[in-house]
Design a protein around this motif. Structure first.
Motif, mmCIF file in Angstrom:
data_model
loop_
_atom_site.group_PDB
_atom_site.id
_atom_site.type_symbol
_atom_site.label_atom_id
_atom_site.label_comp_id
_atom_site.label_asym_id
_atom_site.label_seq_id
_atom_site.Cartn_x
_atom_site.Cartn_y
_atom_site.Cartn_z
ATOM 1 N N ALA A 170 0.886 -1.125 -0.135
ATOM 2 C CA ALA A 170 0.014 -0.066 -0.008
ATOM 3 C C ALA A 170 0.874 1.395 -0.231
ATOM 4 N N GLY A 171 1.880 1.332 -0.811
ATOM 5 C CA GLY A 171 2.666 2.536 -0.853
ATOM 6 C C GLY A 171 3.478 2.773 0.359
ATOM 7 N N GLY A 172 3.645 1.716 1.379
ATOM 8 C CA GLY A 172 4.258 1.908 2.846
ATOM 9 C C GLY A 172 3.385 2.328 3.637
ATOM 10 N N ARG A 173 2.147 2.293 3.397
ATOM 11 C CA ARG A 173 1.128 2.962 4.429
ATOM 12 C C ARG A 173 1.221 2.390 5.522
ATOM 13 N N GLY A 174 1.367 1.021 5.711
ATOM 14 C CA GLY A 174 1.585 0.409 7.125
ATOM 15 C C GLY A 174 2.621 0.841 7.888
ATOM 16 N N LEU A 175 3.854 1.129 7.234
ATOM 17 C CA LEU A 175 4.746 1.575 7.938
ATOM 18 C C LEU A 175 4.849 3.013 8.313
ATOM 19 N N GLN A 176 3.929 3.802 7.717
ATOM 20 C CA GLN A 176 3.597 4.968 8.018
ATOM 21 C C GLN A 176 2.889 5.159 9.423
ATOM 22 N N LEU A 177 1.771 4.163 9.429
ATOM 23 C CA LEU A 177 1.013 4.317 10.330
ATOM 24 C C LEU A 177 1.682 3.536 11.587
ATOM 25 N N LEU A 178 2.638 2.939 11.560
ATOM 26 C CA LEU A 178 3.276 2.317 12.784
ATOM 27 C C LEU A 178 4.266 3.454 13.253
ATOM 28 N N THR A 179 4.876 4.176 12.240
ATOM 29 C CA THR A 179 5.691 5.188 12.625
ATOM 30 C C THR A 179 4.887 6.338 13.474
ATOM 31 N N ALA A 180 3.700 6.610 13.180
ATOM 32 C CA ALA A 180 2.821 7.598 13.757
ATOM 33 C C ALA A 180 2.676 7.055 15.010
ATOM 34 N N ARG A 181 2.215 5.759 15.335
ATOM 35 C CA ARG A 181 2.097 5.147 16.721
ATOM 36 C C ARG A 181 3.325 5.248 17.545
ATOM 37 N N ILE A 182 4.702 4.989 17.064
ATOM 38 C CA ILE A 182 5.778 4.983 17.851
ATOM 39 C C ILE A 182 5.875 6.366 18.267
ATOM 40 N N GLN A 183 5.875 7.384 17.411
ATOM 41 C CA GLN A 183 6.132 8.715 17.701
ATOM 42 C C GLN A 183 5.025 9.153 18.772
ATOM 43 N N ALA A 184 4.196 8.699 18.661
ATOM 44 C CA ALA A 184 2.966 9.190 19.649
ATOM 45 C C ALA A 184 3.368 8.462 20.935
#
Length: 614
Positions: free
Chosen positions: A476-490
């Motif tokens: 999905a164009g790296g969308r899963g990685l983006q979502l995980l990044t957001a949760r880690i940053q939070a």
């Protein structure tokens, strides 16, 4: 910390599982109903499973020429489990289920996995039935899935073959239409299957009225040839005993023959088999081949089977976790009660001084804390994955879609990380016991043997790593990685509000940035060389680093929740969680540097060595 206390904190104070009861699907539940399920499962596990864990290890399944014989304790344990309703715990009320959240079902099943993993391996029956509920016809659901949920039937998944192993594109089992009217059978398009399947857990036994095999096979083309690759694979229901449209046994034995039992290092209480389909030992209805009913469309079998495989991978992660947990509890008890030696320093020079329990020694404490960090961290990870399943199936559309992507990304970690590091926990449990740990006088050697399978089970470590780096991080164009990044940053930002954790938040950010950079660099090298296989040569160290950062994130989030509970930080259990989080950041997270180094540099030492050099 006891398993129940750990579950209570993770479910109710970290994951806020009670909030699920606000959703229509779970509206009739409460914490009281969840707790009642846990109490029932804990009682059954203590009475019917734990006392017989050593028995089923020493009295392996045996074949008398007609049937597989298992200890009576296995039969009674399975019956108690089926009668508890746990086989259909997450299913709808109208088919006899409890409509429990999947995270609660997963938590409840930990009691059985910890008590005896090889008695308690009911995951294939539930997974088999769940697949049919998702992809089977209405009658297939009624006849096969419903009877599996009720405990009358058990289920398997038949993928691997002696010549193919994990390479499913090389499956050679054939399925040909059974007569001109094959499409008119009410149980599904009817075929005759011939071939061999290997490593089939629970492939033959007398624990239930029937066994429902889900079998991957290829339908020959017009010239009688099998289509190469995975596109030609279809999925078939092949019951051990034939049934009618009401699910009643017809009295006919299907042509599914036990060719042999596999004798294993661990999981000895679970029958593991080589099955022959259509060899003619049990000719049925005057023709050759085992009768099978196609599930869904031809050629889509692997897609359907992945529904079950992904569920099984999370279950294997939880199985590995609970073996690590069991070893940790056993070695902790031993360390508290085993006197040996004296503490270093002036007092230790006095040979007349009394010996101290070995938990007083620094290195024993290191090994215990490592086990705690691995086992409790893995439990939190797998419950988090289970919570994503609930979000995917009962949340609002946008949240459900995000949960689905995150779950896809994290599934290789939820399976692989516990199977590697809870195995290490079991090794440390043996070490804590010293020479006694290497004997059968204590249970820790069995926990290690049982756990060693899980790096192979349901997709090897290498397969999970190739899936993660080769597909999941780019889907999905790296969308899963983006979502995980957001949760880690939070979580890192959340940690900044707590002075004891602020430094760990920064450490987590830096570690995750290193993983993201390595991900980009890995595929940069693939572009430079034009050979993705050279990039995937370092997929396992990549997955190890990725998994360690995910566990650091999980532990930091758990630590934040611990500090945010009023007065909780003064509780001894809270102190244990916070110490395990500190241990992970001090001792474990720094390991990622060596793993990522070979990924970032595109190191090809392993692939460049000529075969003769080995």
């Amino acid at each position: 910390m006891s398993l129940r206390a750990t579950l209570d904190f993770l479910l109710y104070q970290w994951l806020d599982a009670e909030r699920l009861n606000q959703r229509p699907r779970y509206a009739e539940h409460s914490r009281e109903t969840f707790d009642a399920v846990f109490e029932t499962c804990a009682r059954i596990a203590a009475d019917k499973f734990a006392p017989f864990n050593r028995l089923v290890d020493t009295e392996e399944p045996r074949f008398d020429g007609e049937k597989v014989i298992l200890p009576q304790a296995t039969c009674e344990a399975r019956r108690a489990y089926a009668e508890s309703g746990m086989l259909s715990a997450a299913q709808d009320y109208d088919i006899g289920g409890m409509q429990l959240p999947f995270v609660v079902e997963s938590a409840a099943n930990t009691f059985f996995a910890k008590a005896s993993i090889s008695i308690g391996s009911n995951m294939l029956t539930s997974g088999n039935a769940n697949l049919l509920m998702a992809h089977g016809s209405a009658l297939q659901k009624q006849v096969f899935a419903r009877n599996e949920f009720d405990g009358r039937f058990t289920g398997t998944m038949c993928l691997s073959e002696p010549q193919a192993g994990s390479s499913l594109s090389d499956v050679a089992t054939r399925a040909v239409p059974d007569g001109a009217d094959y499409e008119s059978d009410p149980l599904g398009p009817r075929y005759r299957l011939t071939g061999n399947k290997m490593w089939i857990s629970s492939g033959d036994h007398e624990l239930s009225e029937n066994i429902v095999h889900l079998v991957l096979a290829k339908i020959p083309d017009a010239n009688g040839r099998l289509v190469p690759g995975v596109k030609g694979i279809s999925l078939f229901i092949v019951p051990k005993k034939l049934v009618d449209v009401d699910g009643q046994l017809t009295g006919e034995r299907n042509d599914v023959a036990l060719a042999g039992l596999n004798h294993k290092l661990g999981w000895r209480g679970t029958t593991n088999t080589l099955l022959n389909f259509g060899e003619g030992r049990y000719p049925v209805r005057g023709a050759a081949g085992a009768i099978g009913y196609r599930v869904g469309n031809a050629g889509e079998g692997l897609r359907y089977m992945f529904h079950m495989m992904n569920e099984a991978r999370i279950a294997i992660g939880m199985a590995a976790t609970m073996l690590g947990f069991a070893g940790y509890e056993a070695s902790l008890e031993y360390a508290k009660n085993r006197p040996q030696g004296r503490l270093l320093g002036e007092a230790g020079k006095n040979a007349a001084a009394p010996q101290v329990p070995i938990i007083g020694h620094a290195d024993v404490r290191r090994m215990l804390l490592a086990q705690k960090a691995y086992a409790e961290g893995a439990l939190a990870l797998n419950l988090y994955a289970a919570r994503l399943v609930d979000e995917q199936h009962s949340g609002e559309a946008a949240a459900a879609a995000e949960a689905g992507l995150l779950l896809e990304l994290l599934t290789p970690i939820a399976k692989s990380w516990p199977s590697e590091w809870c195995l290490e926990a079991n090794s440390l449990a043996i070490q804590v016991h010293g020479g006694y740990g290497y004997t059968r006088d204590f249970p820790v050697e069995q926990y290690w043997r049982d756990n060693r399978l899980n790096m192979i089970h349901e997709g090897t470590h290498g397969i999970q790593a190739n899936d993660l780096l080769g597909r999941k991080v780019r889907m999905a164009g790296g969308r899963g990685l983006q979502l995980l990044t957001a949760r880690i940053q939070a979580t890192a930002e959340r940690a900044g509000a707590h002075a004891p954790l602020a430094g760990y938040g920064q450490q987590l950010r830096q570690a995750w940035d290193a993983v993201l950079q390595a991900t980009e660099q890995a595929w940069h090298w693939a572009g430079v060389t034009g050979d993705a296989n050279r990039t995937l040569a370092n997929a396992v160290p990549y997955m190890q680093a990725f998994g360690h950062v995910v566990l650091a994130w999980i532990w930091l989030d758990v630590a934040c929740a611990t500090l945010e509970q009023e007065g909780d930080a003064r509780d001894v259990r809270a102190q244990g969680r916070l110490a395990a989080a500190r241990f992970f950041f001090h001792y474990e997270l720094p390991k990622i540097g060596a793993w990522l180094q070979v990924v970032q540099t595109g190191d090809t030492t392993c692939v460049d060595l000529i075969e003769e050099g080995f």
